[in-house]
Each structure stands twice: as C-alpha cells, then as structure tokens.
Enzyme design. Structure first.
Site, short mmCIF file in Angstrom:
data_model
loop_
_atom_site.label_atom_id
_atom_site.label_comp_id
_atom_site.label_asym_id
_atom_site.label_seq_id
_atom_site.Cartn_x
_atom_site.Cartn_y
_atom_site.Cartn_z
CG LEU A 204 -0.81 -13.97 5.61
CD1 LEU A 204 -2.12 -13.99 5.27
CD2 LEU A 204 -0.10 -15.05 4.77
CG ASP A 205 4.91 -11.97 1.82
OD1 ASP A 205 5.56 -12.43 2.76
OD2 ASP A 205 4.98 -12.90 0.84
CB THR A 206 2.38 -5.88 2.17
OG1 THR A 206 3.11 -5.61 3.29
CG2 THR A 206 1.53 -4.69 1.87
#
Length: 340
Positions: A204-206
């Site tokens: 997942l993106d940050t």
C-alpha cells in the site's frame, strides 16, 4: 661433699642402663627441624616419625597414612574419551509396532486449528465434513501429518499451526515493508512475533490506509499478488465533485496510463455531501498507485484512500493500527481463492 661432686660429674643413666644422648643443639635433627623441610622418612611415608616409629596417632604400621599415587593424565583422557563415545552412540531404533505411531490424530489437528473442542471436531468427522488429501474421512482416530497432508473442512483448507496469518489496518504514513533502513515507521513495528519471519502480501502507498495481510506462508503470499490469479482488491476514495454519470463506465472501459491501460472491475458512489464524494473502486490489478493514477487521469485527484477488502477478507470495523489474527475460515477462503 666428695660423693656429691663425684655424682654430679657422672652421666645420667636411664632405666635401660644406657647413657642418655646429649641434648646439645647443632645436631642433624635440629637442623632439619629448623629448616622446615620434612625428613626423608616424612617425605617418603607422608607422616612424622621414622620407619616403624610412632606416627601421629600411635606407633607401628597402624599409625602410618599412605597416599595413593596420582593417575597419569593420559589414563584420565582415555576414560573421558570412552565415556563420550558411549553417550554419543546413536540409540537403537525400535520397530514402529513398539513405538509411537506416526502423525497426530485428526481431531487433535482440527481442534488446534481453531475448529472447536476435540469432541466438536469428532462430530465434524462423523458428519462427513472433513477430507484428507481429497478423500472424505468418516472414521475416528485417523492419524495425519499437518505439514504434508491437505486437510479441508467443508471444502476449505485449514491452516496448520506452523503458519501464521494476520490482518493489519495500516495507518497513513506507515511504509509497506517489514524493515525500513531510514528508520521510518513500517509494518514490522506492528508485529509482536519476531521469531517467525512474516511477508506482507502486496503493498500500500505510504499515505494509503487500510487492509494489508501478513503471513509466513510463502506460496499463499505469492499467489495472492500474482496477476494470474486476479485477486480483487476494493478501495474507498474521497474525491471532489461533481462527478459525471459516466465516470464508472470510463473506469471499467479502461483508463490509459503511462504503463498501459488500467480497468476497474466495479465502481459505485457510496456517499455524497455537497462536493465531497466517497466512491468505491474494485480492481484486480496491483500496479503502483493504480487507483490514485486512474482517478487523477479521469480528472478527480484522490484526497484520501483506504483499502477495505482483499479478496474475501474484509476490513470491517477493525481500528487503525490494530493487528488481528485471521480466523481459520478466512484462511480457508483465501486458499480457495488461489487454488491451494
């Protein structure tokens, strides 16, 4: 007076009639006593007194105290080596008829997997709901190897004790890796069991929140992220409207990106308050920033993104930052999703 003088010059004679030895100093015995060194007899016998003379607690042989001669070091080494060889010798293997049988009882394995008490698991077997290696089991006491045998209940593979499966609601700002060389907060900070290496299933993106799976089942993690199996992921995205009616159709038909077309499997508006829209997007692709890029290319940049479902596993009301162990039913559904 003369007689007294004559007697004073005589040497004193003992009871034996022999003249007594003089006690003047400077003799050999006195020198050895003064030097502090034992006499040859004392060094020889380890006691005071000469051979046959009185010992410390009596005379004769009864008063002597002899010390055993020290064993050579080579002899002690041989004994130590012999004892070590005796203990290191492999134990004889008994026939299986006299030893413990291989494997564990099936109801015990089912109970450990969280399917209920042993009695409840015995009822599952009686109801013909359990199968081992593709064959339904109806008799009690069957022994299985949970590491090798494929065990299913109601068609779903059960998770053995050696595998771990967790679901984490990742907060925003957390890096999707088990360790971070830059010291940023990462997924490994939420895992308490550090003895077993865990893998994160996908990324997942940050700044993206939501459901991410952690496991030590390497094959399952690989299949869940491989495009061949097409596991669907669902997201909630907060965007600014108004949005056209054909936005869903455009996303399903495909949005052209720099690395090719990306298509959504499902789209719907969940909530609308003024210009604030909450939309749900489902897709089976796993390219980097895929949801953000698709909506931004369609003209609707994402303000906030949350993944709410990974295949059959739903985030539900799990709080942000909470890690929970997945149930056996959930693990079975995941394995069934990818053909395990």
């Amino acid at each position: 007076m003369r007689s007294s003088g004559r007697n004073s010059n005589r040497n004193y004679r003992g009871a034996s009639g022999r003249p007594a030895q003089p006690r003047a100093g400077g003799g050999r015995d006195d020198k050895q006593k003064g030097s502090g060194r034992p006499r040859p007899e004392e060094r020889r016998h380890g006691t005071g007194g000469a051979k046959g003379g009185p010992g410390p607690k009596g005379g004769g042989k009864a008063g002597r105290k002899r010390t055993a001669p020290a064993r050579p070091r080579e002899y002690d080494a041989q004994i130590e080596e012999r004892n070590r060889a005796r203990h290191d010798k492999p134990q004889a293997k008994m026939p299986k008829t006299f030893g413990e049988q291989d494997g564990e009882r099936l109801q015990k394995v089912l109970a450990r997997a969280g399917l209920g008490s042993r009695r409840a698991c015995e009822e599952l077997i009686e109801q013909a709901r359990v199968e081992v290696n593709g064959k339904i089991v109806i008799e009690q006491g069957m022994r299985v190897d949970p590491e090798k045998d494929e065990i299913k209940v109601d068609g779903l593979t059960i998770a053995t004790q050696s595998f771990l499966f967790f679901a984490l609601n990742k907060p925003a700002g957390v890096v999707s890796s088990m360790e971070d060389p830059e010291g940023r907060q990462c997924l490994g900070d939420y895992v308490q069991n550090r003895e077993t290496r865990l893998f994160h299933v996908g990324r997942l993106d940050t700044e993206t929140e939501g459901l991410i799976l952690l496991t030590n089942h390497g094959e399952l993690a690989h299949r869940l992220t491989h495009p061949r199996y097409g596991v669907r992921k669902t997201y909630l995205a907060a965007i600014q409207g108004p949005i056209p009616r054909d936005l869903g159709k455009r996303l399903k038909d495909g949005i052209k990106l720099d690395d090719g077309y990306a298509r959504a499997d499902h789209f719907k508006v969940v909530e609308n308050t003024g210009k604030n829209y909450l939309v749900e997007v489902s897709l089976h692709e796993g390219r980097k920033h895929i949801v953000r890029r698709m909506l931004a290319e369609a003209g609707f940049p994402v303000d906030k993104l949350v993944r709410t479902r990974f295949g059959p596993i739903a985030l539900g009301d799990q709080k942000s930052g909470w890690l929970r162990r997945m149930t056996n039913t959930e693990v079975g559904m995941l394995m069934n999703e990818v053909g395990l």
